[in-house]
Design a protein around this motif. Structure first.
Motif, PDB file in Angstrom:
ATOM      1  N   LEU A  73       0.830  -1.208   0.000  1.00 59.59           N
ATOM      2  CA  LEU A  73       0.000   0.000   0.000  1.00 59.59           C
ATOM      3  C   LEU A  73       0.863   1.255   0.000  1.00 59.59           C
ATOM      4  N   LEU A 118      -6.676   8.774  -5.021  1.00 55.08           N
ATOM      5  CA  LEU A 118      -7.400   7.764  -4.247  1.00 55.08           C
ATOM      6  C   LEU A 118      -6.442   6.780  -3.589  1.00 55.08           C
ATOM      7  N   GLY A 122      -6.238   6.549   0.368  1.00 54.60           N
ATOM      8  CA  GLY A 122      -6.569   5.254   0.939  1.00 54.60           C
ATOM      9  C   GLY A 122      -5.443   4.687   1.768  1.00 54.60           C
ATOM     10  N   ILE A 125      -5.264   6.524   5.121  1.00 54.67           N
ATOM     11  CA  ILE A 125      -6.345   6.087   6.013  1.00 54.67           C
ATOM     12  C   ILE A 125      -6.044   4.706   6.587  1.00 54.67           C
ATOM     13  N   ALA A 126      -5.577   3.783   5.731  1.00 54.63           N
ATOM     14  CA  ALA A 126      -5.303   2.417   6.178  1.00 54.63           C
ATOM     15  C   ALA A 126      -4.176   2.378   7.196  1.00 54.63           C
ATOM     16  N   PRO A 133     -11.573   0.571   5.471  1.00 52.77           N
ATOM     17  CA  PRO A 133     -11.971   1.638   4.537  1.00 52.77           C
ATOM     18  C   PRO A 133     -10.808   2.155   3.699  1.00 52.77           C
ATOM     19  N   GLY A 134      -9.642   2.310   4.342  1.00 49.40           N
ATOM     20  CA  GLY A 134      -8.493   2.844   3.612  1.00 49.40           C
ATOM     21  C   GLY A 134      -8.030   1.924   2.506  1.00 49.40           C
ATOM     22  N   ALA A 135      -7.903   0.629   2.830  1.00 49.53           N
ATOM     23  CA  ALA A 135      -7.481  -0.321   1.806  1.00 49.53           C
ATOM     24  C   ALA A 135      -8.512  -0.398   0.688  1.00 49.53           C
ATOM     25  N   GLY A 136      -9.794  -0.276   1.041  1.00 49.17           N
ATOM     26  CA  GLY A 136     -10.837  -0.302   0.015  1.00 49.17           C
ATOM     27  C   GLY A 136     -10.705   0.858  -0.954  1.00 49.17           C
ATOM     28  N   VAL A 137     -10.445   2.049  -0.429  1.00 48.72           N
ATOM     29  CA  VAL A 137     -10.272   3.227  -1.287  1.00 48.72           C
ATOM     30  C   VAL A 137      -9.047   3.056  -2.180  1.00 48.72           C
ATOM     31  N   ALA A 138      -7.937   2.594  -1.586  1.00 50.16           N
ATOM     32  CA  ALA A 138      -6.712   2.408  -2.359  1.00 50.16           C
ATOM     33  C   ALA A 138      -6.894   1.348  -3.439  1.00 50.16           C
ATOM     34  N   CYS A 140      -9.649   0.561  -4.935  1.00 51.25           N
ATOM     35  CA  CYS A 140     -10.466   1.163  -6.001  1.00 51.25           C
ATOM     36  C   CYS A 140      -9.590   2.000  -6.939  1.00 51.25           C
TER      37      CYS A 140
END
Length: 295
Positions: A73, A118, A122, A125-126, A133-138, A140
């Motif tokens: 990440l 993004l 992300g 945040i992660a 949520p952070g990994a999800g945004v990253a 995406c």
């Protein structure tokens, strides 16, 4: 043991723990509304798949990807951050008014910058405590980068290396066992690596100081050097041979390889030289550990 979801587990695991899994799952989901029960079923199926693939938290592969995922990440964020910085520097340093430049930006370029943003947001945040949520945004942002390339929107002339790096990073992030995500000490080390890999190069790229910290932007080697050095530090602290740590850094490195490839305009030889940083640092770490054991 009639629950069909339990059949997704390997036979040996099912024989040892199957009835217990069925009993706990039925008790847990008995009073749940249907949407919540479907989520619980999905979680159980995902755990069964992880056990079958050897990616649960108790397996060596699970522990390996738990170490590699935050660095993957962070590497994606460094790549995205440096691309954003390069765009910002061009925007500010150009003699054309900023408003004119923004109004003439192509849609593909604007989307690429948004996807890079993004990934960066992300990752932050992660690594600051909200992994899901952070990994999800990253993810995406990374998947969007791959889709944009597949759709024919080639922002950089990098061939397939950028979407491949994005997909490999997504695979590493998703391979991390859920109960091993968000380790605070590891996240802190990862954040420090990302900052050290991004900030000096960003300062140089923006023209704020051409010799910042003695960092050169040639060949895009600096972020990879920081990643390799971080792996060596983790190995020295753990008093290990360094194979686990440097292997995790290698798995996390595709975004930095893509950045290096973009920096040298598609010339593969400097990129191969950059890749050699990982085995060289790994060999030096193993040598240092061997000397330390003998002394």
């Amino acid at each position: 043991m009639s629950d069909p979801l339990v059949r997704l587990y390997p036979a040996a695991y099912r024989a040892a723990y199957g009835q217990e899994i069925v009993d706990v799952h039925r008790e847990m989901t008995a009073d749940m509304p249907r949407p919540a029960r479907l989520r619980a079923d999905a979680d159980l199926a995902a755990h069964a798949l992880r056990v079958r693939l050897g990616l649960d938290s108790a397996s060596p592969a699970g522990r390996f990807f738990a170490l590699a995922a935050p660095f993957a990440l962070a590497a994606g964020a460094v790549d995205g951050g440096l691309r954003l910085t390069r765009w910002y520097a061009g925007l500010v340093l150009s003699p054309a008014p900023v408003r004119v430049q923004l109004s003439t930006m192509g849609g593909a370029w604007s989307l690429h910058m948004l996807l890079s943003l993004l990934v960066c947001v992300g990752a932050v945040i992660a690594l600051t405590g909200r992994w899901g949520p952070g990994a999800g945004v990253a993810v995406c942002g990374l998947l969007g980068t791959a889709v944009q390339w597949a759709a024919g929107a080639r922002v950089y002339d990098e061939g397939a290396i950028t979407p491949v790096a994005a997909l490999l990073t997504v695979a590493v992030v998703l391979a991390c066992p859920p109960d091993r995500r968000g380790d605070r000490r590891l996240s802190a080390a990862t954040g420090a690596m990302a900052a050290a890999g991004w900030f000096p190069v960003a300062v140089v790229n923006t023209g704020a100081y051409t010799g910042a910290f003695g960092v050169t932007t040639d060949y895009g080697a600096w972020p990879m050097l920081v990643l390799a050095f971080t792996g060596a530090v983790l190995a020295l602290r753990a008093r290990s041979s360094g194979l686990l740590e440097m292997g995790a850094m290698a798995v996390a490195s595709p975004p930095l390889v893509a950045y290096s490839y973009a920096t040298v305009w598609g010339d593969p030889w400097p990129v191969l030289g950059t890749l050699l940083l990982l085995p060289v640092v790994a060999a030096l770490t193993a040598f240092f550990q061997a000397v330390r054991r003998r002394s």
